[in-house]
Design an enzyme around this catalytic site. Sequence first.
Site, PDB file in Angstrom:
ATOM      1  N   ARG A 362      22.167   3.976 -10.607  1.00  0.00           N
ATOM      2  CA  ARG A 362      22.987   5.135 -10.950  1.00  0.00           C
ATOM      3  C   ARG A 362      22.132   6.394 -10.867  1.00  0.00           C
ATOM      4  O   ARG A 362      20.984   6.408 -11.320  1.00  0.00           O
ATOM      5  CB  ARG A 362      23.586   4.999 -12.351  1.00  0.00           C
ATOM      6  CG  ARG A 362      24.520   3.811 -12.484  1.00  0.00           C
ATOM      7  CD  ARG A 362      25.114   3.674 -13.863  1.00  0.00           C
ATOM      8  NE  ARG A 362      25.916   2.462 -13.959  1.00  0.00           N
ATOM      9  CZ  ARG A 362      26.515   2.045 -15.069  1.00  0.00           C
ATOM     10  NH1 ARG A 362      26.399   2.754 -16.180  1.00  0.00           N
ATOM     11  NH2 ARG A 362      27.219   0.919 -15.073  1.00  0.00           N
ATOM     12  N   GLN A 380      22.313  -5.230 -15.512  1.00  0.00           N
ATOM     13  CA  GLN A 380      23.359  -5.450 -16.515  1.00  0.00           C
ATOM     14  C   GLN A 380      23.603  -6.942 -16.669  1.00  0.00           C
ATOM     15  O   GLN A 380      23.708  -7.662 -15.678  1.00  0.00           O
ATOM     16  CB  GLN A 380      24.665  -4.775 -16.097  1.00  0.00           C
ATOM     17  CG  GLN A 380      24.677  -3.269 -16.313  1.00  0.00           C
ATOM     18  CD  GLN A 380      26.078  -2.704 -16.119  1.00  0.00           C
ATOM     19  OE1 GLN A 380      26.715  -2.950 -15.117  1.00  0.00           O
ATOM     20  NE2 GLN A 380      26.558  -1.943 -17.091  1.00  0.00           N
ATOM     21  N   HIS A 384      32.585 -11.156 -15.976  1.00  0.00           N
ATOM     22  CA  HIS A 384      33.964 -10.766 -15.689  1.00  0.00           C
ATOM     23  C   HIS A 384      34.817 -12.009 -15.871  1.00  0.00           C
ATOM     24  O   HIS A 384      34.572 -13.038 -15.249  1.00  0.00           O
ATOM     25  CB  HIS A 384      34.071 -10.184 -14.282  1.00  0.00           C
ATOM     26  CG  HIS A 384      33.262  -8.931 -14.136  1.00  0.00           C
ATOM     27  ND1 HIS A 384      31.945  -8.947 -13.714  1.00  0.00           N
ATOM     28  CD2 HIS A 384      33.567  -7.643 -14.402  1.00  0.00           C
ATOM     29  CE1 HIS A 384      31.477  -7.705 -13.719  1.00  0.00           C
ATOM     30  NE2 HIS A 384      32.440  -6.900 -14.127  1.00  0.00           N
ATOM     31  N   LYS A 463      38.059  -0.029 -24.444  1.00  0.00           N
ATOM     32  CA  LYS A 463      36.880  -0.876 -24.646  1.00  0.00           C
ATOM     33  C   LYS A 463      36.485  -0.941 -26.110  1.00  0.00           C
ATOM     34  O   LYS A 463      36.846  -0.077 -26.920  1.00  0.00           O
ATOM     35  CB  LYS A 463      35.699  -0.340 -23.822  1.00  0.00           C
ATOM     36  CG  LYS A 463      35.260   1.069 -24.190  1.00  0.00           C
ATOM     37  CD  LYS A 463      34.044   1.511 -23.381  1.00  0.00           C
ATOM     38  CE  LYS A 463      33.617   2.920 -23.783  1.00  0.00           C
ATOM     39  NZ  LYS A 463      32.318   3.293 -23.189  1.00  0.00           N
TER      40      LYS A 463
END
Length: 640
Positions: A362, A380, A384, A463
């Site tokens: 990023r 990370q 999922h 979230k």
Amino acid sequence: MINVTLKDGKIIQVEKGSKVSDVAMKISPALYKKALGAKVDGKDAELMTQINEDCTLEILTFEDSDGKWTLRHTASHILAQAVKKLYPNTKLAIGPAIDTGFYYDFDTDVTFTPEMLESIEKEMTKIIKEDLSLERFELPREEAIKLMKEKKEDYKVELIEELPEDAVISFYKQGEFTDLCAGPHVPSTGKVKAVKLLSVAGAYWRGDEKNKMLQRIYGTAFTKKSELDEYLKMLEEAKKRDHRKIGRELELFSILEEGPGFPFFLPKGMVVRNQLENFWREKHTEAEYQEIRTPIILNEELWHRSGHWDHYKENMYFTKIDEEAFAVKPMNCPGAILTYKNSMHSYREFPLRLAELGLVHRHELSGALHGMMRVRCFTQDDAHIFMTREQIKDELLKVIKLIDGIYKVFGFEYHVELSTRPENSMGSDEDWEAATNGLREALEEIGLNYKVNEGDGAFYGPKIDFHLRDCIGRTWQCGTIQLDFQMPERFDLNYVGSDGEKHRPVMVHRVVFGSIERFIAILIENYAGAFPTWLAPIQVRIMNITDSQKDYANKLGEILKSKGIRAEIDTRNEKIGYKIREAQLQKIPYMIVVGDKEMNENKVAIRSRVNGDLGVMEIEDFVSHITDEIKSKCYDNCSL
């Protein structure tokens, strides 16, 4: 008379036009004294706000986060007033409250030094003692622009000019000082009992590196000097625990000028990282996750399809391969989705849990980089999960329990926040409501208290965020659970239901550590580099007193290594006191000191990092203890 419903449901009657402060006094003189602000019908209000109709009312004190923000917002105005008084040609930019205090950005020809900060702080103390009232007034847009031009506040003019022509602009006045501001504020400067300026840094106007670099002064404020002293003590402790300093001393990682924001893991750091990743794999295998790995670079079209191009491209890196546009992934989810689409799935496979330790990149501004806390590439610990709508609550409960179990291994306590739909979101109101309610129901069923952050969700779904509390009271946002109805729609994901028809799955994105790099940095600071034995790069150092014990020290090393214990042998020609001090500085959990007596009796003298000299014992007893300690992943009071 009007009815005011308090936070506890109690209703009191007050005269129409009463101020919030009057209601606080009616409730309790002690509450009136502590009050800093309020919420009227859920909206920010001030103690000076008049109540003219039936409403709900919550009085805010420094114990409330919004109360802290109100006080610290006022402190930022006091800072601006002090700077303008001492340096009249300074131009003001913005000055908000933040989680740990406040800051204000200034455009000035002078360079603020630590000595100048002390002078500014003294001027702030004078303004606080004057107990100046904060008076709000409003002007039409053109009059507001005229006022700021008269004061030569170019940055304020720019902000106002971007507002609609029919906007009414609010200002706050304290003594001779006036600032553009939406509020809220405390009634007077005297409410800010204790203030401290902490540092100065560069900051681009509006966060854009194309704009002018301003000087940002950071500070903090409290209602009691004792609270400020405690906070400053914590900051001093935090300096000692700085992961960048400890990382260098313990040779764990490096950030080099050849790769700003791209950490280099050194051999000892890789031991810590590998232990964490092994633990992560063990817990996810137990929870029936399947591990995958997806590419770092994928074509640009994919990122248009996922929505990242519209919502996240300023944080992404791009390249070309064979004249085709590609992007370096900032997130792992599109790769996991393509993995799902690799074959048709049945409801019998659900929930389908795909886990990945995925490297993402990023783009971060250089001024935002901070050791391994804020980097440009990180791993990370993603997963999922694909499921039916009927499985949402049960699966969310399992994820919450998994995260809770992992955090307990490290001794972390945490609090939970639920973040709802942001402005730049995608998807229908119905899907967002269903997703938000799903998260809320899971939190309530498991009995977790939570705070709601309105508008702070991801662009594709609401979230839950887990905020860890470390041993000196700081909080760190790590774990996240995001419920997503949008990606399955955008990627046309399907499964075959019990009716033999195609249906759309629901998707959960979740991380536990968040970022392996950042989590290691948090662990370094939490433990001050003294990792629990199971994580320590070197678990035992064996040290001889004289040359005659070299062979015995080497023999002990082989025994420990054969049991899977990370042992290091120090047979250098140095005094034993020096060797012990060096091992202590390296924060090695256990030290074995061998002299002639230990060698002749085939025993070991043990020193603990925590408890010092533990005496002499049989080799087998020590091996049994340390292997049990490693296996249990004990983090506190583990020593013999």
